[in-house]
Design a protein around this motif. Structure first.
Motif, PDB file in Angstrom:
ATOM      1  N   GLU A  28       0.824  -1.205   0.000  1.00  0.00           N
ATOM      2  CA  GLU A  28       0.000   0.000   0.000  1.00  0.00           C
ATOM      3  C   GLU A  28       0.861   1.258   0.000  1.00  0.00           C
ATOM      4  OE1 GLU A  28      -3.523   1.630  -0.696  1.00  0.00           O
ATOM      5  OE2 GLU A  28      -3.168  -0.523  -0.461  1.00  0.00           O
ATOM      6  N   ARG A  29       2.020   1.192   0.653  1.00  0.00           N
ATOM      7  CA  ARG A  29       2.930   2.339   0.652  1.00  0.00           C
ATOM      8  C   ARG A  29       3.385   2.649  -0.775  1.00  0.00           C
ATOM      9  NH1 ARG A  29       8.197   3.128   0.427  1.00  0.00           N
ATOM     10  NH2 ARG A  29       8.665   0.895   0.431  1.00  0.00           N
ATOM     11  N   LYS A  30       3.663   1.619  -1.559  1.00  0.00           N
ATOM     12  CA  LYS A  30       4.094   1.817  -2.940  1.00  0.00           C
ATOM     13  C   LYS A  30       2.925   2.257  -3.823  1.00  0.00           C
ATOM     14  CE  LYS A  30       7.782  -1.518  -2.264  1.00  0.00           C
ATOM     15  NZ  LYS A  30       8.205  -2.924  -2.352  1.00  0.00           N
ATOM     16  N   VAL A  31       1.752   1.695  -3.578  1.00  0.00           N
ATOM     17  CA  VAL A  31       0.560   2.130  -4.308  1.00  0.00           C
ATOM     18  C   VAL A  31       0.321   3.622  -4.056  1.00  0.00           C
ATOM     19  CG1 VAL A  31      -1.954   1.938  -4.416  1.00  0.00           C
ATOM     20  CG2 VAL A  31      -0.551  -0.131  -4.387  1.00  0.00           C
ATOM     21  N   ASP A  32       0.485   4.046  -2.806  1.00  0.00           N
ATOM     22  CA  ASP A  32       0.280   5.460  -2.471  1.00  0.00           C
ATOM     23  C   ASP A  32       1.281   6.353  -3.192  1.00  0.00           C
ATOM     24  OD1 ASP A  32      -1.871   4.938  -0.860  1.00  0.00           O
ATOM     25  OD2 ASP A  32      -0.752   4.994   1.022  1.00  0.00           O
ATOM     26  N   ALA A  33       2.503   5.834  -3.436  1.00  0.00           N
ATOM     27  CA  ALA A  33       3.504   6.619  -4.166  1.00  0.00           C
ATOM     28  C   ALA A  33       3.052   6.854  -5.606  1.00  0.00           C
ATOM     29  CB  ALA A  33       4.851   5.910  -4.136  1.00  0.00           C
ATOM     30  N   VAL A  34       2.497   5.823  -6.231  1.00  0.00           N
ATOM     31  CA  VAL A  34       1.981   5.970  -7.599  1.00  0.00           C
ATOM     32  C   VAL A  34       0.778   6.921  -7.603  1.00  0.00           C
ATOM     33  CG1 VAL A  34       1.017   4.776  -9.595  1.00  0.00           C
ATOM     34  CG2 VAL A  34       2.787   3.657  -8.203  1.00  0.00           C
TER      35      VAL A  34
END
Length: 284
Positions: A258-264
């Protein structure tokens, strides 16, 4: 009848070259995907068919939505890619305009593929059209095979939630699924964020007609100021961001993914904010 169909295809191809501008034919001719005995690639994509079929969309791109493209030079010229964009407008003209931009604005072109809902494959004529233009049902296995072949995919992690959101939530990104991020990690694929400005205004949803949608086997059917989701001629702006690469495992826990999804999501939101700040007017 066959001769008439061939003549129509040639006329549409000529229109594509004309609308595309100088050098369009030479750029498109650089696309040489492998062909089987039926003249298409393993997924049904046919360059000549697509060049003809794209003519009406290219007219919309040039004359109706008058698309302006920003940052497309950031798109890598080759190799597997995931284009991840916001979704809106009731009907997926945003997907079509991204496809056209990648097909006519780049040298060499990128014949990207959108991932369509399973119900699209049940529609007569439309399913064949989509297949010949390289669009596929978005199953995980289809995605893995395409990325393994260094293809480019366009995904909309908001799905129908973004496409059919009400006017009160315009340019507010809805929840992103994690599937695209797992796919990028599994297939070692860079993500190009895309911010689409203008699609929100093409067809404003006042309310939903869920019973009629179910009757027509559609995921949603909104009521708009024009009665149906026929698009208004809002001016499109497509903003392409720098490619993003992520490390890790597709099996990481949800919090890490989710942290990486939030970056996108943050990258797309930044492109939208920039696009809205620089936009002079909705319609011109």
């Amino acid at each position: 009848m066959a001769d008439l169909g061939k003549l129509l295809q040639e006329r549409l191809k000529a229109l594509t070259y004309e609308l595309g501008g100088p050098g369009t034919q030479a750029r498109i001719e650089k696309l040489t995907p492998p062909r089987n005995e039926f003249g298409v690639d393993p997924y049904g994509f046919d360059v000549e068919y697509t060049t003809a079929a794209i003519a009406p969309l290219l007219w919309l791109y040039r004359k109706y939505f008058r698309v302006e493209v920003h940052g497309i030079e950031r798109v890598p010229p080759e190799g597997r890619l995931l284009f991840v964009a916001n979704h809106s407008g009731q009907l997926p003209f945003d997907a079509a305009m991204i496809l056209v931009a990648l097909f006519v604005e780049l040298d060499p072109p990128r014949a990207a593929r959108t991932l369509v809902e399973k119900w699209v494959s049940t529609l007569p004529f439309v399913s064949t059209l989509y297949a010949r233009c390289g669009q596929i049902v978005g199953t995980p296995e289809n995605c893995r095979r395409l990325l393994a072949a260094d293809e480019a995919l366009i995904v909309f992690p908001e799905g129908v939630r973004g496409l059919n959101k009400p006017w009160s939530k315009r340019y507010q990104l809805q929840g992103f699924g994690q599937g695209f991020l797992r796919l990028a990690l599994e297939c070692d694929t860079p993500i190009v964020p895309v911010g689409v400005v203008g699609a929100e205004e093409q067809s404003m949803a006042l309310t939903e007609l869920p019973r009629l949608a179910r009757l027509l086997s559609m995921p949603a059917l909104p009521l708009t100021p024009t009665g149906l989701p026929f698009p208004l001629p809002s001016r499109y702006h497509l903003w392409f961001g720098d490619p993003l690469r992520f490390e890790g495992s597709p099996d990481d826990d949800d919090a890490e993914l989710e942290r990486k999804v939030d970056a996108v999501k943050g990258a797309i939101d930044g492109l939208l904010k920039q696009g809205l700040a620089e936009r002079k007017h909705v319609f011109w």
